[in-house]
Structures are given as structure tokens and as C-alpha cells.
Write a protein that holds these residues in place. Structure first.
Motif, PDB file in Angstrom:
ATOM      1  N   GLN A  27       7.876   7.708  -3.812  1.00 47.32           N
ATOM      2  CA  GLN A  27       6.482   7.526  -4.228  1.00 47.32           C
ATOM      3  C   GLN A  27       5.502   8.247  -3.309  1.00 47.32           C
ATOM      4  OE1 GLN A  27       5.018   3.455  -5.335  1.00 47.32           O
ATOM      5  NE2 GLN A  27       3.646   3.742  -3.574  1.00 47.32           N
ATOM      6  N   ASP A  28       5.731   8.135  -1.988  1.00 46.82           N
ATOM      7  CA  ASP A  28       4.733   8.614  -1.024  1.00 46.82           C
ATOM      8  C   ASP A  28       5.236   9.702  -0.087  1.00 46.82           C
ATOM      9  OD1 ASP A  28       2.901   6.756  -2.060  1.00 46.82           O
ATOM     10  OD2 ASP A  28       3.626   5.173  -0.723  1.00 46.82           O
ATOM     11  N   GLY A  29       6.495  10.039  -0.191  1.00 50.22           N
ATOM     12  CA  GLY A  29       7.016  11.081   0.679  1.00 50.22           C
ATOM     13  C   GLY A  29       6.970  10.677   2.145  1.00 50.22           C
ATOM     14  N   ASP A  30       6.702  11.678   3.011  1.00 48.43           N
ATOM     15  CA  ASP A  30       6.730  11.415   4.452  1.00 48.43           C
ATOM     16  C   ASP A  30       5.344  11.141   5.021  1.00 48.43           C
ATOM     17  OD1 ASP A  30       5.523  13.856   4.278  1.00 48.43           O
ATOM     18  OD2 ASP A  30       6.924  14.895   5.618  1.00 48.43           O
ATOM     19  N   LYS A  31       4.405  10.726   4.177  1.00 42.74           N
ATOM     20  CA  LYS A  31       3.014  10.574   4.617  1.00 42.74           C
ATOM     21  C   LYS A  31       2.831   9.524   5.712  1.00 42.74           C
ATOM     22  CE  LYS A  31       0.128   8.471   1.824  1.00 42.74           C
ATOM     23  NZ  LYS A  31      -0.649   8.114   0.613  1.00 42.74           N
ATOM     24  N   TYR A  32       3.809   8.616   5.854  1.00 40.74           N
ATOM     25  CA  TYR A  32       3.675   7.574   6.874  1.00 40.74           C
ATOM     26  C   TYR A  32       4.384   7.948   8.177  1.00 40.74           C
ATOM     27  CZ  TYR A  32       2.559   5.120   2.560  1.00 40.74           C
ATOM     28  OH  TYR A  32       2.019   4.766   1.353  1.00 40.74           O
ATOM     29  N   LEU A  33       5.094   9.059   8.170  1.00 46.74           N
ATOM     30  CA  LEU A  33       5.904   9.439   9.327  1.00 46.74           C
ATOM     31  C   LEU A  33       5.059   9.672  10.569  1.00 46.74           C
ATOM     32  CD1 LEU A  33       8.729  10.114  10.390  1.00 46.74           C
ATOM     33  CD2 LEU A  33       8.373  12.469   9.612  1.00 46.74           C
ATOM     34  N   SER A  34       3.905  10.279  10.410  1.00 49.28           N
ATOM     35  CA  SER A  34       3.083  10.644  11.565  1.00 49.28           C
ATOM     36  C   SER A  34       2.166   9.526  12.039  1.00 49.28           C
ATOM     37  CB  SER A  34       2.232  11.877  11.217  1.00 49.28           C
ATOM     38  OG  SER A  34       1.392  11.595  10.097  1.00 49.28           O
ATOM     39  N   LEU A  35       2.158   8.416  11.336  1.00 44.81           N
ATOM     40  CA  LEU A  35       1.271   7.310  11.722  1.00 44.81           C
ATOM     41  C   LEU A  35       1.798   6.594  12.957  1.00 44.81           C
ATOM     42  CD1 LEU A  35       0.522   5.667   8.243  1.00 44.81           C
ATOM     43  CD2 LEU A  35      -0.931   7.243   9.541  1.00 44.81           C
ATOM     44  N   PRO A  36       0.900   5.991  13.750  1.00 48.46           N
ATOM     45  CA  PRO A  36       1.358   5.125  14.851  1.00 48.46           C
ATOM     46  C   PRO A  36       2.258   4.022  14.282  1.00 48.46           C
ATOM     47  CG  PRO A  36      -0.995   5.529  15.021  1.00 48.46           C
ATOM     48  CD  PRO A  36      -0.572   6.075  13.692  1.00 48.46           C
ATOM     49  N   GLU A  37       3.239   3.616  15.050  1.00 44.68           N
ATOM     50  CA  GLU A  37       4.242   2.672  14.536  1.00 44.68           C
ATOM     51  C   GLU A  37       3.619   1.390  14.011  1.00 44.68           C
ATOM     52  OE1 GLU A  37       8.642   1.311  15.812  1.00 44.68           O
ATOM     53  OE2 GLU A  37       7.083   0.820  17.290  1.00 44.68           O
ATOM     54  N   ALA A  38       2.667   0.824  14.737  1.00 44.73           N
ATOM     55  CA  ALA A  38       2.064  -0.433  14.305  1.00 44.73           C
ATOM     56  C   ALA A  38       1.400  -0.287  12.938  1.00 44.73           C
ATOM     57  CB  ALA A  38       1.055  -0.913  15.343  1.00 44.73           C
ATOM     58  N   GLU A  39       0.703   0.856  12.748  1.00 44.99           N
ATOM     59  CA  GLU A  39       0.036   1.094  11.468  1.00 44.99           C
ATOM     60  C   GLU A  39       1.055   1.320  10.364  1.00 44.99           C
ATOM     61  OE1 GLU A  39      -3.268   4.162   9.533  1.00 44.99           O
ATOM     62  OE2 GLU A  39      -2.894   4.144  11.704  1.00 44.99           O
ATOM     63  N   ARG A  40       2.112   2.072  10.677  1.00 45.67           N
ATOM     64  CA  ARG A  40       3.156   2.325   9.682  1.00 45.67           C
ATOM     65  C   ARG A  40       3.858   1.022   9.285  1.00 45.67           C
ATOM     66  NH1 ARG A  40       5.843   5.861  12.271  1.00 45.67           N
ATOM     67  NH2 ARG A  40       7.565   4.579  13.038  1.00 45.67           N
TER      68      ARG A  40
END
Length: 592
Positions: free
Chosen positions: A255-268
């Protein structure tokens, strides 16, 4: 002592009250009339009424000495038809109280009973009274059922507050397993039965969507999400290892691909928790809907935090039921039967699971339910005392909180115990069970036994299309009836407006009629006992009685009026089978 004639009015209203309410006291508490195992309920009540009236008359004439706490007047269906339609052992039970020979008591009662529906009363053995009804009673009752068939099995509404029943309530962190399936089948069947018995019922699912399990879900999906993106990660120690976690991660990736990969862990983690939660809850609802289980209310645990939990704790503190020790807040539950006091707020200020449960049950009572019914796994047995203690401490009547404990399910293939799923190597899911044996077989097999007994579920038997399989046997009876109607239509035989039921005199016909008459009583008892297995057993017995009738009594090719009467009886049978199966959440197919 005054005899209350209103009990005859209750008979005419046909089960207006529950079994408990129906344990009526007469003679100022000396007598109790209760239901026995039988078929024509209003006649049963009239028989008990007649026995009580005869005893009152004998007391007034000085034949019997007035006494309190006389035995219950119970009516049973004798094991053999030659012993009458009903048997009563009151005379034997009252012998010591009246200081008289039981046969003499029975003879005295018989001499004082006269009723237009009664053929005769015989005295048997040490003092049994066997009641024989006139045949016209059976035919009149069958005609009443036939004329009001759509309502047969639905008892009059009870004039009381609604009941709430909460069941399943599995954590939204994975797929439902077969244990949840048994709880789902039992809970939904009990809801159906209570509603058929005239109660107002609200079904509820408590979503455990707060606390450590949700954090662990997020960490687990995060690890699988990163792995799918080629990252090397250490799987969390308290994570969920099921294959369904990988499926959820794949959905998010698609659905979203790797768009969450670069987020800080807590936010992800926060985003993945919300996405995973939505996916798991949707899958859970999908499985339940397919399993014929739907809830009126989905109650989120998150809505308890923090306001409702704080309000519950404050209410307990204001009542002097909370004390502080070692920096934590404790509920003084030992005052109300618990084996030890319980922590409700930890020393770090975080509420315990018990605190949330206290707030949840407080909220339930405050919503105005007369009775709360929870179906829990048997491993929660030790939790009952602390929740009930908390409700008592809050000023509620803990007797109005009823906990039904659900025992384990063991799956077998013939004699072989099935421990793990072939697909995942883990616990067998409800979805897999439905795929293998079907919804109808799964639900019926779950409901064949009382929920407080362990269940051995034979997968091979559940799949058989033969009379060995009880659900197939019942459904085949309904399908056979539908076939009879198709054949009747082909030859022009129609259902009569006024069947001549008196033409049916063979044992097979009368036995089928009598079995049908038992149904409202079974619904009432199943509701009072929270016992769907009663309906499962009744449906099987009714199907067996129909199969015997079908073997012995032709419908097509006999005299027209007799054929029409038998066709009408078959119509009533079909309705009753379908209604009973409907209470169990099982379909009634028109062909097989």
C-alpha cells in the motif's frame, strides 16, 4: 391459605415469565409449581393447578393436615406412552408431611380432579399419578401452533431491563484460533436463544487495544516490514511470530511502499501500530462475520484511558476501598471474598489490567443493564473473584455479573490429536477450521457440548456427509421436507387452511407432534441455563423423530385429507428445525 388463580392466566399467556420467575409459590409459600419435561405447556400448568387445588380442597375438608413447605408439584413425561402423558410423584413426596400412605394421598387427589381436557388419572406403583389427556387436546394445540407458525419458538417479551453479553474479546494482534471459535459460537447462540426467549440483549466485543500487546504488535510488524525491505533487524523478544504478522507487513508495503523507512523509529512505530491494528481488527471482524457472529457494540479499551479509569479509582477511594502501599494503589478485595488484595495502580502510575476491567464493568452497569454476562476462557477462573469484589466495592450487585467459563477444544482427525496447523506450524485458526469443515459443522460441533466441559472435535466426522455426522443428519431432515413439498406441488397437494389433524393417530405421528410441542420449553430452559447444547440436542432428536415419521407414514398416495394433515405437520416440523438451527447459527438447506 389462598390459592392464586392467576397462575392459570399465566398458562394462557404461554411462558410470559422466565423459568426462575415461573417457580411460582402458592398456598402462601407452601407449594411451588415448576416446569417439568413435557410438551403442552399450558396443559402442564393446568394439571399442576388441578393437583394443587385438589390438595387445598382436601386440607379444607380436614382430610390432609395444613402444612408449610410442601414439595414441588413437578410433571414429567413418562418413558413409555402407556404410563400416560404426564406423571407426578407429589403424593410420594408429601407422604411424610401428611403422615399418610402415598397411594391414599394420590387417590384422594384423583377423586377431586375433573377437567375437560383430562381422559383419566391412574395410580401406579407406590403412588405415582399418571395423567392421560384426551386426544383432542393434542390436535387443538397443534392447530394453534399451525395457525401461528411464524411465531412458534419466539416467546413473549419479558418486561425487564436489557441483558449485556460480552464474548470473544480477543486481542487484535493476530488471527482467531479454534478456542476463540468455540467462544464465538457459544456467545452468539446464547444471544439468539435469550432473544428468542423474550429477553432484550445487547452483544458486545471488548477490544483490548491498549497496553503492551499493542506496543508488541507495532514492534513485530515493524521488524517484518524492515525485513521485507532488506534490513537486518533483531526480532523483538516479546514479539508476535505468526505468519499473519508477515501478511500485515506485506499489505503495508504494498500500500505505502518504503515511505516509513526513513522516519524516526518512534514515529514509524506509532504509524505501523495504527495500520496493523486496523488490519488485524478488520480481519477479525471478517472471520467473525463469516462465522455468523455479529456484535451490537465494539467497545475500545482505549476509551477507558485515562478518564474512566481515574473515575473508577476515585470512586473506590471515596468509598474507602483503596489503600496505598509501596508506592502503589491497592484494592482491598479480600473484604469481598478475594484471596488477596490487588494492585490497581502500579508504583510508576500505570494502571493494571484490573484497573481497566474495573472501569469497564463499572461503565457496563452504569449503562443500565440488568445482567452482565461474560464468556471467559477457563484460564481466567482466578480473575472472577477480584472483578466481582471490585463491583461490590463500588456498590453494584455482583450477583448480576455472571461469568461463564469456556473449556478447551481438542481437535482430532479420527483418533489422531491435531496440535498444529499444517500451513503455519502454529495453532489452528478459526479461518482454517471454517475452510476445512464449513461454518455449519464448525458451529454445531462447538455447540454440541456444554461450554463448561472440554470438547473433542473430530474433523473427519464433521466433514462426513452421512447420518453419522449430527449436523448433516439434522440438515438432511430439513432438505427432505423441502423435497416433500416440491413433490406435493407436482401432484397438486396443497397445505390446507384447516387441517384435519384428528386423522393422525399412529404412534409415529403423535410422537412427532409431542416432540414439536417440547420446543418452547427447550428454548426457555436453554435461555435460563445459558445452554445452547440443549437446542443442539433437541434439533437432533426432532430430526430423528421426523425420520421415523417419514419411514412409517406416507404423505403422497394416501387419502387426501390425511395427506393434507400430514403435509401440515411436516410444515410445522420444517419450521421448528429451521428455527432451532437458526438459534445455533446453522443454516437449514432446501436441498443436499
Amino acid at each position: 391459605m389462598t390459592f392464586h388463580r392467576r397462575y392459570c392466566i399465566i398458562a394462557a399467556k404461554f411462558l410470559e415469565y422466565s423459568l426462575v420467575e415461573f417457580a411460582l409459590s402458592i398456598f402462601g409459600g407452601a407449594f411451588k409449581i415448576i416446569q417439568g419435561k413435557g410438551f403442552i405447556l399450558n396443559v402442564k400448568i393446568q394439571i399442576a393447578d388441578a393437583v394443587a387445588g385438589a390438595v387445598q380442597s382436601a386440607v379444607a375438608d380436614g382430610v390432609f393436615k395444613a402444612a408449610d413447605n410442601l414439595p414441588e408439584i413437578t410433571l414429567e413425561v413418562p418413558p413409555k406412552k402407556e404410563f400416560g402423558d404426564f406423571a407426578c410423584n407429589f403424593a410420594m413426596q408429601a407422604a411424610k408431611i401428611f403422615r399418610a400412605n402415598p397411594r391414599k394421598i394420590a387417590e384422594e387427589i384423583r377423586s377431586r380432579i375433573s377437567a375437560p381436557w383430562l381422559d383419566k388419572i391412574e395410580i401406579a406403583g407406590a403412588g405415582f399419578m399418571n395423567f392421560y389427556l384426551k386426544p383432542s387436546v393434542i390436535y387443538d394445540e397443534l392447530r394453534a401452533v399451525y395457525d401461528n407458525l411464524d411465531n412458534f419458538g419466539q416467546l413473549p417479551a419479558k418486561n425487564n431491563q436489557p441483558i449485556q453479553i460480552e464474548y470473544v474479546s480477543a486481542n487484535p494482534t493476530g488471527l482467531l484460533h479454534v478456542g476463540h471459535g468455540r467462544g464465538a459460537a457459544a456467545g452468539s447462540a446464547i444471544v439468539n436463544i435469550l432473544r428468542a426467549a423474550g429477553f432484550s440483549v445487547v452483544s458486545e466485543y471488548y477490544i483490548n487495544d491498549a497496553g503492551n500487546q499493542m506496543e508488541n504488535l507495532a514492534k513485530s510488524v515493524n521488524a517484518r516490514y524492515l525485513e521485507l525491505l532488506g534490513q537486518s533487524v533483531e526480532f523483538p523478544e516479546d514479539g508476535y511470530h505468526g505468519a499473519d504478522i508477515i501478511d500485515t507487513a506485506k499489505k503495508i508495503l504494498a500500500q505505502d511502499g518504503d515511505k516509513y523507512l526513513s522516519l524516526p523509529e518512534a514515529e514509524r512505530l506509532k504509524i505501523l501500530e495504527d495500520l496493523a491494528y486496523a488490519d488485524k481488527l478488520a480481519e477479525l471482524k471478517k472471520d467473525l462475520a463469516e462465522f455468523q457472529v455479529n456484535f451490537d457494540v465494539w467497545y475500545s479499551e482505549r476509551t477507558l484511558h485515562p478518564d474512566k479509569i481515574n473515575a473508577a479509582i476515585k470512586a473506590l477511594r471515596d468509598r474507602g476501598e483503596i489503600y496505598e502501599k509501596d508506592g502503589a494503589l491497592w484494592l482491598a478485595s479480600t473484604r469481598y471474598g478475594d484471596d488477596k488484595d490487588r494492585v490497581v495502580i502500579r508504583e510508576n502510575g500505570v494502571p493494571t489490567y484490573l484497573a481497566a476491567d474495573i472501569a469497564y464493568h463499572k461503565d457496563k452497569f452504569e449503562r443500565g443493564f440488568s445482567t452482565l454476562i461474560n464468556i471467559w476462557g477457563a484460564d481466567h477462573h482466578g480473575y472472577i473473584a477480584r472483578v466481582k469484589a471490585a463491583m461490590t466495592a463500588l456498590g453494584f450487585n455482583a450477583d448480576n455479573l455472571k461469568i461463564l467459563l469456556l473449556q478447551m477444544v481438542s481437535l482430532y482427525r479420527g483418533a489422531e490429536l491435531v496440535r498444529m496447523s499444517k500451513r503455519t506450524g502454529e495453532s489452528i485458526t478459526l479461518r482454517e477450521l471454517m475452510e476445512e469443515v464449513g461454518v455449519d459443522a464448525a458451529r454445531y460441533f462447538f455447540l454440541m457440548r456444554s461450554i463448561d466441559s472440554q470438547l473433542d472435535f473430530d474433523l473427519e466426522l464433521a466433514k462426513k456427509k452421512s447420518s453419522e455426522n449430527p449436523v448433516y443428519y439434522i440438515q438432511y431432515a430439513h432438505a427432505r421436507i423441502c423435497s416433500i413439498f416440491r413433490q406435493a406441488e407436482e401432484v397438486g397437494l396443497k397445505l390446507p387452511a384447516a387441517p384435519e389433524f384428528s386423522l393422525m393417530t399412529t404412534p409415529a405421528e403423535i410422537d412427532l407432534v409431542n416432540k414439536i410441542f417440547e420446543y418452547p420449553d427447550e428454548v426457555e430452559k436453554a435461555a435460563a441455563e445459558f445452554a445452547p447444547q440443549r437446542i443442539a440436542r433437541y434439533a437432533y432428536d426432532l430430526a430423528a423423530q421426523f425420520h421415523s415419521f417419514y419411514r412409517d407414514c406416507r404423505i403422497l398416495g394416501v387419502e387426501e385429507n390425511l395427506a393434507a394433515a400430514r403435509l401440515a405437520l411436516v410444515k410445522v416440523t420444517a419450521h421448528t428445525i429451521k428455527h432451532a438451527l437458526g438459534l445455533l447459527g446453522v443454516s437449514a438447506p432446501a436441498s443436499m
